[in-house]
Design a protein around this motif. Sequence first.
Motif, PDB file in Angstrom:
ATOM      1  N   LYS A 150      22.559 -43.874  25.567  1.00 42.87           N
ATOM      2  CA  LYS A 150      23.764 -43.646  26.222  1.00 42.87           C
ATOM      3  C   LYS A 150      24.639 -44.573  25.719  1.00 42.87           C
ATOM      4  CE  LYS A 150      21.106 -42.494  30.562  1.00 42.87           C
ATOM      5  NZ  LYS A 150      20.912 -42.692  31.993  1.00 42.87           N
ATOM      6  N   LYS A 151      26.022 -43.991  25.621  1.00 41.26           N
ATOM      7  CA  LYS A 151      27.114 -44.531  25.174  1.00 41.26           C
ATOM      8  C   LYS A 151      27.641 -45.603  26.153  1.00 41.26           C
ATOM      9  CE  LYS A 151      29.145 -40.890  21.960  1.00 41.26           C
ATOM     10  NZ  LYS A 151      30.375 -40.037  22.036  1.00 41.26           N
ATOM     11  N   GLU A 152      27.511 -45.278  27.437  1.00 42.33           N
ATOM     12  CA  GLU A 152      27.968 -46.037  28.364  1.00 42.33           C
ATOM     13  C   GLU A 152      27.351 -47.441  28.369  1.00 42.33           C
ATOM     14  OE1 GLU A 152      26.044 -42.804  30.876  1.00 42.33           O
ATOM     15  OE2 GLU A 152      26.967 -42.979  29.080  1.00 42.33           O
ATOM     16  N   ASN A 153      26.053 -47.364  27.985  1.00 36.89           N
ATOM     17  CA  ASN A 153      25.141 -48.646  27.831  1.00 36.89           C
ATOM     18  C   ASN A 153      25.649 -49.515  26.670  1.00 36.89           C
ATOM     19  OD1 ASN A 153      23.907 -47.830  30.121  1.00 36.89           O
ATOM     20  ND2 ASN A 153      21.842 -47.324  29.054  1.00 36.89           N
ATOM     21  N   ILE A 154      26.179 -48.791  25.624  1.00 39.03           N
ATOM     22  CA  ILE A 154      26.672 -49.570  24.513  1.00 39.03           C
ATOM     23  C   ILE A 154      27.971 -50.406  24.933  1.00 39.03           C
ATOM     24  CG2 ILE A 154      27.576 -49.305  22.065  1.00 39.03           C
ATOM     25  CD1 ILE A 154      25.470 -47.042  21.672  1.00 39.03           C
ATOM     26  N   THR A 155      28.701 -49.267  25.438  1.00 37.68           N
ATOM     27  CA  THR A 155      30.126 -50.174  25.960  1.00 37.68           C
ATOM     28  C   THR A 155      29.817 -51.385  26.847  1.00 37.68           C
ATOM     29  OG1 THR A 155      30.768 -48.407  27.497  1.00 37.68           O
ATOM     30  CG2 THR A 155      31.419 -48.308  25.413  1.00 37.68           C
ATOM     31  N   GLU A 168      30.753 -61.400  16.830  1.00 36.86           N
ATOM     32  CA  GLU A 168      30.201 -60.463  15.733  1.00 36.86           C
ATOM     33  C   GLU A 168      28.925 -59.553  16.547  1.00 36.86           C
ATOM     34  OE1 GLU A 168      29.444 -62.141  12.086  1.00 36.86           O
ATOM     35  OE2 GLU A 168      31.630 -62.521  11.846  1.00 36.86           O
ATOM     36  N   ILE A 169      28.346 -58.585  16.130  1.00 41.17           N
ATOM     37  CA  ILE A 169      27.343 -57.802  16.682  1.00 41.17           C
ATOM     38  C   ILE A 169      26.532 -57.208  15.047  1.00 41.17           C
ATOM     39  CG2 ILE A 169      26.232 -55.718  17.778  1.00 41.17           C
ATOM     40  CD1 ILE A 169      27.960 -57.790  19.421  1.00 41.17           C
ATOM     41  N   VAL A 170      25.254 -57.612  15.286  1.00 42.96           N
ATOM     42  CA  VAL A 170      24.396 -57.180  14.103  1.00 42.96           C
ATOM     43  C   VAL A 170      23.898 -55.788  14.696  1.00 42.96           C
ATOM     44  CG1 VAL A 170      22.651 -57.722  12.743  1.00 42.96           C
ATOM     45  CG2 VAL A 170      24.049 -59.442  13.407  1.00 42.96           C
ATOM     46  N   VAL A 171      23.926 -54.775  14.226  1.00 43.43           N
ATOM     47  CA  VAL A 171      23.279 -53.719  14.690  1.00 43.43           C
ATOM     48  C   VAL A 171      22.426 -52.888  13.679  1.00 43.43           C
ATOM     49  CG1 VAL A 171      23.745 -51.203  15.317  1.00 43.43           C
ATOM     50  CG2 VAL A 171      25.631 -52.849  15.626  1.00 43.43           C
ATOM     51  N   ASP A 172      21.123 -53.138  13.937  1.00 42.82           N
ATOM     52  CA  ASP A 172      19.871 -52.361  13.214  1.00 42.82           C
ATOM     53  C   ASP A 172      19.763 -51.058  13.250  1.00 42.82           C
ATOM     54  OD1 ASP A 172      17.571 -51.921  11.953  1.00 42.82           O
ATOM     55  OD2 ASP A 172      16.295 -52.651  13.807  1.00 42.82           O
ATOM     56  N   PHE A 208      29.869 -45.069  16.316  1.00 47.53           N
ATOM     57  CA  PHE A 208      30.024 -45.518  17.640  1.00 47.53           C
ATOM     58  C   PHE A 208      30.227 -46.871  18.125  1.00 47.53           C
ATOM     59  CE2 PHE A 208      29.716 -46.018  22.392  1.00 47.53           C
ATOM     60  CZ  PHE A 208      30.690 -45.030  22.825  1.00 47.53           C
ATOM     61  N   PHE A 209      29.383 -47.731  17.558  1.00 50.62           N
ATOM     62  CA  PHE A 209      29.299 -49.188  17.569  1.00 50.62           C
ATOM     63  C   PHE A 209      30.545 -49.724  16.884  1.00 50.62           C
ATOM     64  CE2 PHE A 209      24.807 -49.736  19.087  1.00 50.62           C
ATOM     65  CZ  PHE A 209      24.825 -50.655  19.905  1.00 50.62           C
ATOM     66  N   ILE A 210      30.637 -49.142  15.751  1.00 51.06           N
ATOM     67  CA  ILE A 210      31.871 -49.677  14.980  1.00 51.06           C
ATOM     68  C   ILE A 210      33.171 -49.517  15.703  1.00 51.06           C
ATOM     69  CG2 ILE A 210      33.076 -49.469  12.946  1.00 51.06           C
ATOM     70  CD1 ILE A 210      30.446 -48.735  11.492  1.00 51.06           C
ATOM     71  N   LEU A 218      35.322 -57.265  17.942  1.00 52.75           N
ATOM     72  CA  LEU A 218      34.174 -57.551  17.450  1.00 52.75           C
ATOM     73  C   LEU A 218      33.818 -57.148  15.955  1.00 52.75           C
ATOM     74  CD1 LEU A 218      32.104 -57.012  20.823  1.00 52.75           C
ATOM     75  CD2 LEU A 218      32.616 -59.148  20.110  1.00 52.75           C
ATOM     76  N   LYS A 219      33.371 -58.027  15.186  1.00 47.12           N
ATOM     77  CA  LYS A 219      32.832 -57.704  13.925  1.00 47.12           C
ATOM     78  C   LYS A 219      31.427 -56.724  14.001  1.00 47.12           C
ATOM     79  CE  LYS A 219      35.493 -60.811  11.344  1.00 47.12           C
ATOM     80  NZ  LYS A 219      35.353 -61.841  10.118  1.00 47.12           N
TER      81      LYS A 219
END
Length: 521
Positions: A150-155, A168-172, A208-210, A218-219
């Motif tokens: 869900k997008k709302e959980n990401i935000t 900074e966020i590292v996205v696997d 979406f994360f970017i 946030l990078k």
Amino acid sequence: MRNRRSLYILFLTLIISLTACGKNENKNIFASVQHITSVEVFKIVNGEEIAISPTDIKIDYEIHKIELTFPSGTNLTAINVRFNLLNGVILMDPESNPALFNFSKTNKIRVEYNGLETTYTLTAKTVDMDLNKPKQLWIDAEANFERFLKKENITFYLDKAKETGFNEIVVDVRPLYGKVLYNKTKSMPRLTQIGNIRRDADWDYLQFFIDEAHKRDLKIIASTTTFTIGRSSTREGPAYESSAWDGKTTLLYKSTGMIDIKNDPSQVAVFLNPLLPEVQEYALTFIKEIVTNYDIDGYALDYCRYCDETSDFSEASRKAFEEYIGTRITNFPQDIMTWSGGQRIEGKYAKKWYEFRSKIIHDFVKKAKETIKAIKPEVQLQYWAASWYGALYTKGQNWASKKYNTSLEYPAWATPEYKNTGFAEHLDVFIIGTYLETVYGMSDPESIEYGLANGRRILYGDCKMYGSIYANNKDNVKDASYLCLRNSDGLMVFDIVQVIDFDLWDELKAGIDAYESSMKK
């Protein structure tokens, strides 16, 4: 935070030991000089010694110089360094034990042992401290697969990360399953299911994360596993879906005999053979896709290694190794290693084998950096590996500088040429995995403090080094996050799933705030 004199006591001790060794190339010198009891950095206030913590220590082996760095505003003339000596080591200028130096002048220091002598210079400088060091939060794809459908959980969690102090966020986006969580691809299979959890959304996970991260300043660091192609425990992934991977998955030599890794459910993942050109080209393909199509700030290589000491014993690896050493191996794999009673026994070519495998990984890391920089020079190449360097030869992971002579410290498994496989110079950032329960204790190899100091020693400043902690060690995250920021170039916390489950946000914020407050004093 407790008194941290111990870090600099042992760290300088290690530097001195390598200085002596670097000049004399003498194993006895190395073994003895590293037993200098301590080096203490302090100032005297009202007759009392107050420990001082340098922010960095660098050594130049060409000119034999040790340089301590302190925050701006530090009165260097008030800084004292005391050397305590042991085991027949003599420090001259002055010839006393303990030997005391003061930064009101440049110090020429001579070390003598068994008639051999090395001279180096001890200096200090001040710099403005960076309050905005990278503070990374890692988001593992598998562990968070359901949560981030869900997008709302990401935000929501990006907001939490920002509030906590992460920048900074590292996205696997390519977990062990060998499938991807991004849409802009021509050839990579999409990850739509893990276990009973399905992802039917058509929106681009990475994009979406970017977008949302950049809105919050946030990078984003995109992370991918490099040489995995499935989960052997559940028999999921492309390795089990296509015959195209037959002969490319690694062949293990275990005590029970040879076995294709995809038929061994005890393995963490199905590894491909990193030696094969087609495997390397496949990995470079998804690296190029991500760097070309997405506005990322960095790229982290994960699982960019061999499985373990049991791999790879395929015919392709045999032929390549024979070419590498310039001779035919008539007794393969026994001349590399064999098994007796479940114990590994190394053969006459074992050390060259470890060197050979490390060179394969070195050469790929170099290719990856060249590939990334040719597309977007500003994207930083990052690499995670465990801090316990002396065990990683079994995986082909030589994250050291080429200036670090591995064979002097690990003669049992490292050849004199092993140092040439060190790939630190090809990284922008090395994320050192100090996933340890004990925070402080430079006499304790199982402490984060020791791991960070040892990492700096081995890297020689070839790249930046971020300390990283495992959030599952929930009782130490405040001190651990502070220490990583204080004694390295940045912080990485693995993983957000533990931060959420154990509600560690406040503890992490306290550690980050403590570091930033200390730098403002």
